[in-house]
Scaffold this motif. Structure first.
Motif, PDB file in Angstrom:
ATOM      1  N   SER A 187       0.689  -0.914  -0.213  1.00  0.00           N
ATOM      2  CA  SER A 187       0.245  -0.102   0.463  1.00  0.00           C
ATOM      3  C   SER A 187       0.957   1.834   0.315  1.00  0.00           C
ATOM      4  CB  SER A 187      -1.343   0.235   1.195  1.00  0.00           C
ATOM      5  OG  SER A 187      -0.307   0.406   2.306  1.00  0.00           O
TER       6      SER A 187
ATOM      7  N   ARG B 168       0.725  -0.650  -6.972  1.00  0.00           N
ATOM      8  CA  ARG B 168      -0.723  -1.360  -6.526  1.00  0.00           C
ATOM      9  C   ARG B 168      -1.563  -1.382  -8.077  1.00  0.00           C
ATOM     10  NH1 ARG B 168      -1.849   4.722  -3.454  1.00  0.00           N
ATOM     11  NH2 ARG B 168      -0.978   4.594  -1.342  1.00  0.00           N
TER      12      ARG B 168
ATOM     13  N   GLY C  10      -0.910   6.745   0.189  1.00  0.00           N
ATOM     14  CA  GLY C  10      -2.386   6.943   0.484  1.00  0.00           C
ATOM     15  C   GLY C  10      -2.618   7.824  -0.703  1.00  0.00           C
ATOM     16  N   SER C  11      -2.958   8.660  -1.526  1.00  0.00           N
ATOM     17  CA  SER C  11      -3.827   9.501  -2.434  1.00  0.00           C
ATOM     18  C   SER C  11      -1.912   9.956  -3.211  1.00  0.00           C
ATOM     19  CB  SER C  11      -4.480  10.319  -2.699  1.00  0.00           C
ATOM     20  OG  SER C  11      -3.655  11.296  -2.122  1.00  0.00           O
TER      21      SER C  11
ATOM     22  N   THR D  64      -6.865   8.913  -5.781  1.00  0.00           N
ATOM     23  CA  THR D  64      -7.225   7.981  -4.603  1.00  0.00           C
ATOM     24  C   THR D  64      -7.946   6.497  -5.062  1.00  0.00           C
ATOM     25  OG1 THR D  64      -9.568   9.069  -5.024  1.00  0.00           O
ATOM     26  CG2 THR D  64      -8.278  10.362  -3.044  1.00  0.00           C
TER      27      THR D  64
ATOM     28  N   ALA E  92      -5.226   1.821  -3.907  1.00  0.00           N
ATOM     29  CA  ALA E  92      -4.977   1.973  -2.518  1.00  0.00           C
ATOM     30  C   ALA E  92      -3.587   1.535  -1.917  1.00  0.00           C
ATOM     31  CB  ALA E  92      -5.502   2.113  -1.572  1.00  0.00           C
TER      32      ALA E  92
END
Length: 251
Positions: free
Chosen positions: A109, A133, A198-199, A216, A219
């Motif tokens: 992540s 990701r 995160g984003s 976004t 994740a």
């Protein structure tokens, strides 16, 4: 009293006029050159120091052998994957994109990834780089992802894998093909650093921060390396990857 005859022109006045004209021409040329240089000067990149990771790696592979169990299936004349001598070597000879996922379907992540990458064979328009990701669906092992791609001519692009309403896979461009003086051309190594937190997604090459994006959509997911033999290039594109490690964000 005036007459119809013109008065003779002074040689001094002629000389002064010539001097003034020359000065105007030179000044205009200097201004024009300065403006041209300003308009054509490449955009300066933001230099970011590439630190030595200060934490234990989440994943580390020196590519000396296939201890971790990478998929090295190969078909001569079409594609191949090899590990040894400190390199993961990927080659595609059939105008396609060949990717190699990390073994074990490991998912990450938030992380900072380091890898050295070189286009060691092929035309300058061929691409190579890193997926992060990534995740699968029924049609593909890498259906959704972020893909950071370098090109042999010294450019880069960033793409996002998407799934359409009817289940078909495709991609959209987050950063279109962009030439950059920070990216070394074919035959020379590029030191890649990618941070996902995160984003926020940050992409650095050779100490130059190329892009920081916020998205976004995804994740977490797998990591993969790839080489792309584009349709308008001659058959055969080879890329090597080395010095690979995954660490905590900011390491």
């Amino acid at each position: 009293m005036t007459t119809g005859l013109s008065r003779p022109v002074s040689k001094v006045r002629v000389a002064m006029g010539v001097i003034v004209l020359v000065i105007l021409i030179i000044s205009g040329s200097i201004i024009g050159i300065a403006y041209f240089n300003k308009e054509t000067k490449p955009t300066q990149q933001t230099v970011v120091a590439v630190p030595t990771p200060n934490s234990a790696p989440q994943y580390l592979d020196p590519f000396n052998d296939n201890t971790y169990g990478w998929n090295l299936e190969s078909e001569p004349g079409k594609y191949s994957a090899q590990i040894g001598g400190g390199n993961l070597t990927l080659e595609d000879d059939s105008h396609k994109l060949l990717w190699e996922q990390l073994p074990g379907q490991r998912s990450f992540s938030d992380f900072t990834l380091y890898v050295d990458a070189t286009l060691t064979k092929g035309d300058p328009q061929n691409g190579y780089g890193v997926y992060i990701r990534g995740s699968a669906n029924a049609n593909s092992d890498l259906a959704t992802y972020y893909r950071f791609e370098l090109y042999g001519d010294g450019a880069y692009g960033i793409y996002k894998g998407i799934i359409s309403d009817n289940g078909q896979t495709g991609y959209t461009k987050l950063v279109d093909y962009t030439p950059s003086t920070a990216v070394n051309k074919a035959g020379k190594v590029n030191h890649i650093r990618i941070t996902a937190q995160g984003s926020s997604l940050s992409f650095t090459v050779n100490g130059y921060q190329l892009q920081t994006l916020n998205d976004t959509s995804y994740a977490k997911g797998t990591i993969a390396f790839f080489v792309s033999n584009t349709t308008d290039a001659k058959p055969g594109a080879q890329a090597q990857f080395s010095e690979f490690g995954v660490y905590k964000p900011g390491a």
